[in-house]
Design an enzyme around this catalytic site. Structure first.
Site, short mmCIF file in Angstrom:
data_model
loop_
_atom_site.label_atom_id
_atom_site.label_comp_id
_atom_site.label_asym_id
_atom_site.label_seq_id
_atom_site.Cartn_x
_atom_site.Cartn_y
_atom_site.Cartn_z
N ASP A 263 -9.51 -44.50 9.91
CA ASP A 263 -8.85 -43.32 10.45
C ASP A 263 -9.74 -42.80 11.57
O ASP A 263 -10.94 -43.10 11.62
CB ASP A 263 -8.64 -42.27 9.36
CG ASP A 263 -7.50 -41.31 9.69
OD1 ASP A 263 -7.11 -41.23 10.88
OD2 ASP A 263 -7.00 -40.63 8.78
N TRP A 264 -9.17 -42.03 12.47
CA TRP A 264 -9.88 -41.63 13.69
C TRP A 264 -11.10 -40.76 13.36
O TRP A 264 -10.97 -39.72 12.74
CB TRP A 264 -8.92 -40.93 14.62
CG TRP A 264 -8.29 -41.84 15.64
CD1 TRP A 264 -8.17 -41.58 16.98
CD2 TRP A 264 -7.70 -43.13 15.45
NE1 TRP A 264 -7.54 -42.65 17.61
CE2 TRP A 264 -7.25 -43.61 16.69
CE3 TRP A 264 -7.51 -43.95 14.33
CZ2 TRP A 264 -6.63 -44.85 16.87
CZ3 TRP A 264 -6.89 -45.19 14.49
CH2 TRP A 264 -6.47 -45.61 15.74
#
Length: 809
Positions: free
Chosen positions: A231-232
């Site tokens: 995930d970012w």
């Protein structure tokens, strides 16, 4: 292995053999916010990623690149229709190809553990089987187009509070039987090409570093051969992530890989063989999606589905997802020939909220509001009137449409030289990646401007949504010139939910004035993120006057349609809800309208459950989730009987928050304990004395169904039903399994399969539901079938079980 797969693997190996260590490491992390670097020497193109799940935003977070906006994932789950989910996926794969996107960052298959979860609109259900079936259809559809789906967020990222740091403590049994189950099914049956690793930790280990779950289980036990992407900004530790099963780190900002990973390989902390496995998976992702020259794509152009009509499909999914929760005296469907006037009430009826907030945001080319949809569908002989009634929004929407024109953004340097200029569809200025050719350090100011032409006298409301130094002008008047302080140091929250300041601007009808909002950036060596908005609201009566106006209109109308719902202030990515109550004075609005008009239909537009204290008093309750760009057309179709409301609840709907058996979403000392173990959703409600307002699987239609016969042969269940109403309809036959003898360590019953059917009046249909072996198994260090007698029930909903048979296992 197929011939095509063998050719792919040969091309992947050949490409891998040509890479040196520096290049191998370079392609494992983002080169910007949305893409991996290409290597032209081996024919590797840059792999481009984009958020979903209801559209494909692309690499620009702005309305200048529109996308179709389908109904929310919870709405898709409410259809209980695998094939419709596949059609949705195919449409989004089509959109991804149009935008040059290889990897769609969807679907979300986390569970509705607590109704307070702020991001539940982006997930499917409280039930792992329904989640898995809808998710598998969606993934198969996206990948039918040769675009990779990304199953996320792996795993136990079921709430938003402290999501970056929360340590979820959960039993291995609950993890396997509930939270991992959708991922396992989708990997096994839909062949997902990518999985996204979550922010949180599970049982003390951060997910991006969790070798037990990512390497030994996902890649080993389950045989997943795709890529695991962070995930970012979820990847933090260089060595632990590389050795823990993560293959791709996104985005470039804050990446712990690059030179640090290269150094870790050279000094032996990360084996070269580990890097080669990561690279092989990236190259396989590229080959499958057509980004590796010389490797055959997994889906050649001639094998891809025909282009779909996005507007038609969005409208169909929305109508199919609407759950008719109550229909007293069969008021619905309405007969237009019997009507002379319809009152449409509620701020959300005019300004439709059609999708959830946060990273799920896309920008459709148009949105059909409930007011517009009903006004266009009803004949001219019916007067459609509107009243705001109550406005639950505390923030202004970005300026757009009439009364605005000429909206544009301009980037300038310190000398006033224009670096970039672009037209805007709204007053929102959002760039995670700056426009091509614009360097962060060169920007001194970003300006949004537009011409406001007043449609009425009064105090028009202007908003500054953002953090930093701003100047707001209207004509020659400076309305604001100061700093707005951030409310959080969380970059994601600053981007998705910045603070807002509202200011009045008094105008007379017909006055035109240029409004300009400028952010002073002063140049930056950072990532170049721009996120602010010029907001607008027309003059508005007092709350009491708005309520009185709606009451008066309802009293004078044949039917009142009241649209209520949540706002992005209370239901969005980045935070959990604190209350299931509708925001603002919407409950009061409904009570006052129904007091003067017994033919009141309430449309509830929320991505997850809300309290409905007036539900027993109104004529009909229709739950519409966040229904996408064709919301108003679909609503008119259902209310007027052109389509049947086909939805069934994918999550239990409580009467009051206090009754909910599982609520906690806030970690204590960094730990969020899943002490309820297996008992979430209806599994938990079945163990309490409280009765929900609407049970799992509930949903009415415009006809009735007789369940006539059930038979069981092995794990195959056959159910015969008959449409005993007077119009065609659709039914979802739900099959539940329960042990004949009580076992306190197992739920009372659980969903084991379902099938949908359509039938004309009087028509009998027999459906077949094959029960998976897993329906009779538990996890106790391995999957074990529990022998004994089970009751197999065919049901219209969890609380409306019609037929039963027994099966001995």
């Amino acid at each position: 292995m197929s011939v095509r797969s063998a050719e792919q693997e040969a091309a992947i190996q050949a490409a891998l053999d040509r890479l040196d260590l520096d290049t191998k490491v370079s392609i494992l992390a983002g080169q910007d916010a949305w893409s991996l670097p290409g290597v032209p020497e081996i024919g590797l193109a840059s792999i481009v990623m984009s958020d979903g799940p209801v559209g494909v935003r692309g690499t620009r977070w702005s309305a200048d690149d529109p996308s179709v906006a389908l109904p929310s994932p919870t709405a898709l789950a409410a259809t209980w229709d695998r094939e419709l989910a596949r059609q949705a996926g195919r449409l989004l794969g089509q959109e991804a190809r149009r935008k040059g996107v290889h990897v769609l960052l969807a679907p979300t298959v986390n569970l509705h553990r607590s109704p307070l979860g702020g991001r539940h609109f982006e997930a499917y259900s409280e039930d792992p089987l329904l989640t898995a079936e809808i998710g598998a259809g969606y993934v198969a559809g996206v990948q039918d187009q040769g675009v990779s789906a990304t199953v996320k967020h792996f795993v136990a990222n079921d709430s938003e509070t402290d999501r970056f740091t929360a340590n979820v403590v959960v039993s291995e049994r609950a993890l396997r039987e509930l939270y991992l189950a959708p991922f396992e099914t989708i990997v096994a049956h839909a062949g997902a090409w990518a999985v996204m690793s979550a922010y949180n930790a599970v049982n003390g280990v951060t997910m991006t570093e969790h070798a037990q779950l990512q390497i030994r289980m996902l890649k080993g036990e389950w045989g997943f051969d795709g890529a695991v992407v962070s995930d970012w900004t979820a990847a933090r530790d260089t060595v632990a992530t590389a050795n823990g099963g993560l293959d791709i780190v996104m985005p470039s900002m804050g990446s712990p890989w690059g030179d640090r990973l290269l150094a870790a390989v050279r000094d032996g902390r990360v084996p070269v063989e580990v890097i080669d496995d990561h690279v092989r998976r990236v190259l396989r992702l590229a080959a499958r999606t057509g980004a590796l020259a010389g490797a055959p794509e997994s889906v050649p152009a001639q094998d891809r589905p025909a282009l779909a009509d996005g507007e038609r499909l969005a409208r169909q999914i929305a109508a199919r997802s609407f759950v008719l929760a109550a229909n007293a005296a069969a008021l619905l469907p309405l007969d237009p020939s019997s009507l002379s006037s319809v009152a449409v009430i509620g701020a959300l009826a005019r300004d439709a909220r059609v999708l959830g907030g946060g990273s799920a945001t896309v920008y459709p080319a148009h949105v059909i509001s409930p007011l517009d949809g009903l006004a266009s569908a009803l004949p001219g002989s019916v007067t459609v009137s509107y009243a705001v009634g109550a406005d639950p929004r505390t923030r202004l929407e970005p300026a757009s449409g009439p009364p605005w024109s000429g909206l544009a953004a301009t980037f300038t340097d310190a000398a006033g030289l224009v670096l970039h200029e672009t037209a805007l569809a709204s007053g929102a200025a959002r760039w995670m990646d700056l426009p091509s050719g614009v360097e962060p350090q060169a920007i001194a100011r970003v300006r949004v401007r537009g011409l406001l032409t007043a449609g009425q006298d009064g105090a028009h409301r202007l908003g500054i949504r953002g953090a930093g130094r701003f100047t707001l002008t209207a004509g020659d008047d400076v309305l604001f010139d100061d700093v707005i302080r951030p409310e959080s140091d969380d970059l994601a929250m600053l981007f998705l939910h910045p603070p807002e300041l509202q200011l009045p601007l008094r105008l007379k009808q017909g006055d035109s004035v240029e409004v300009s909002l400028t952010q002073l950036t002063g140049g930056s060596d950072g990532p170049g993120i721009v996120s602010f908005a010029l907001g607008y609201g027309p003059p508005q009566d007092t709350e009491d006057d708005m309520l009185a106006g709606a009451e008066s209109l309802a009293a004078a109308s044949d039917v009142a349609v009241v649209v209520v719902g949540t706002t992005d202030d209370v239901e969005s990515e980045g935070f959990d809800r604190t209350s299931l109550a509708l925001p603002g004075r919407q409950d009061e609005l409904v009570r006052r309208v129904v007091a003067v008009n017994s033919r009141t239909i309430v449309v509830v537009n929320a991505g997850s459950p809300v309290e409905l204290p007036w539900a027993d008093d109104v004529a009909a309750v229709l739950l519409t989730w966040f229904p996408g760009q064709e919301a108003g057309h679909a609503l008119a179709d259902v209310l007027l009987g052109a389509a049947e409301p086909g939805g069934r609840l994918p999550t239990t709907w409580p009467a009051v928050q206090a009754d909910c058996p599982v609520l906690a979403t806030t970690p204590a000392d960094g730990v969020l304990r899943y002490d309820e173990d297996l008992f979430i959703g209806y599994r938990a409600w079945d163990r309490t004395a409280a009765t929900p307002r609407y049970p799992f699987g509930h949903g009415l239609g415009y006809t009735t169904w007789a369940y006539e016969d059930i038979s069981v042969s092995g794990r195959r269940v056959m159910i015969t039903v008959r449409n005993d109403g007077n119009r065609p309809g659709r039914e979802v036959v739900q099959v539940y399994v329960s042990p004949s003898s009580t076992d306190v360590d197992r739920p009372v019953r659980w969903l084991a399969g379902f099938a949908s059917l359509a039938a004309d009046p009087g028509q009998r249909i027999t459906v077949t539901v094959d029960l998976p072996e897993r329906a009779f198994q538990i996890w106790d260090g391995g999957w074990r079938t529990v022998p004994g007698e089970y009751v197999i029930e065919a049901a219209h909903s969890l609380a409306d079980r019609r037929l039963a048979a027994t099966l001995r296992v």
